[in-house]
Design an enzyme around this catalytic site. Sequence first.
Site, PDB file in Angstrom:
ATOM      1  CG  ASP A  89      -0.315  -0.481   2.483  1.00 28.74           C
ATOM      2  OD1 ASP A  89       0.881  -0.207   2.691  1.00 28.74           O
ATOM      3  OD2 ASP A  89      -0.993  -1.146   3.284  1.00 28.74           O
ATOM      4  CG  ASP A 127      -9.768  -2.574  12.211  1.00 25.76           C
ATOM      5  OD1 ASP A 127      -8.739  -3.172  11.816  1.00 25.76           O
ATOM      6  OD2 ASP A 127     -10.129  -1.467  11.761  1.00 25.76           O
ATOM      7  CG  HIS A 140      -6.687  -2.898   9.074  1.00 28.82           C
ATOM      8  ND1 HIS A 140      -6.781  -2.186  10.256  1.00 28.82           N
ATOM      9  CD2 HIS A 140      -5.400  -2.774   8.670  1.00 28.82           C
ATOM     10  CE1 HIS A 140      -5.603  -1.662  10.548  1.00 28.82           C
ATOM     11  NE2 HIS A 140      -4.751  -2.012   9.594  1.00 28.82           N
ATOM     12  CD  GLU A 142      -9.186   0.666   8.177  1.00 21.36           C
ATOM     13  OE1 GLU A 142      -9.496  -0.176   9.052  1.00 21.36           O
ATOM     14  OE2 GLU A 142      -8.228   1.442   8.305  1.00 21.36           O
TER      15      GLU A 142
END
Length: 261
Positions: A67, A136, A138, A143
């Site tokens: 990314d 979470d 991800h 996300e």
Amino acid sequence: MEVVIVPDAKAGGELIAEAMAKLLSRKPGALLGVATGSTPLPVYEALAAKVRSGAVDVGRARIAQLDEYVGLPADHPESYRSVLRREVLEPLGIGMEQFTGPDGTAEDVQGACEAYDKALSDAGGVDLQLLGIGTDGHIGFNEPCSSLASRTRIKTLTEQTRIDNARFFDGDIDQVPHHVITQGIGTILEARHLVLLATGEGKADAVAATVEGPIAAVCPASALQLHPHATVVVDEAAASKLKLADYFRHTYANKPEWQGI
């Protein structure tokens, strides 16, 4: 998926670096997908040690980025291209000509996303993709509620993510970009081998949801259950919420050594 429970982050780094070394021994030009953040650093440190000792040759290895921030110049110290240059390429002695990543400065961001997906395909695909995981669930910047079929695309950072990342920008959240380019979950799943490393008690819930929970967009990493060769390497703290931890320890302890991970 295979779950390997290790004593600590250092042991996890050494295990994954050994898998990378074995891959490069049988395929010297392998394309390694790398991630940023503190979690994968023990992997890069262990692999660099192998390079220095002559145990592995990375002369033909290729590196692919997971990314990138949108809008940061490539030479900005906190662009992920710069971070990977410092933490991966330079320690391994790999030149930028062996590196590929998305163009976060492109005027046509969507075009840059599509071009990066094509570049990975044209390169023959990623042989081993190293992943971290968020609290979470991800992976990359996918996300919760990201499409499990998503391709490389632009994503808007949550306010909490920008707050968390401000520490890399002198504590100034205004310097943190609002957008990133990330490989999509569908793109990530095309790698031949996925290796997720998680350490610390803070990742325990996410690891349990990834490994033992349902496949659901609310936990993007759970998509690894769909992959034919996915390995989750966790320390004892990150494994603390796994109901099948004893089973995972047993299966790995009795695995033929030649199989690796």
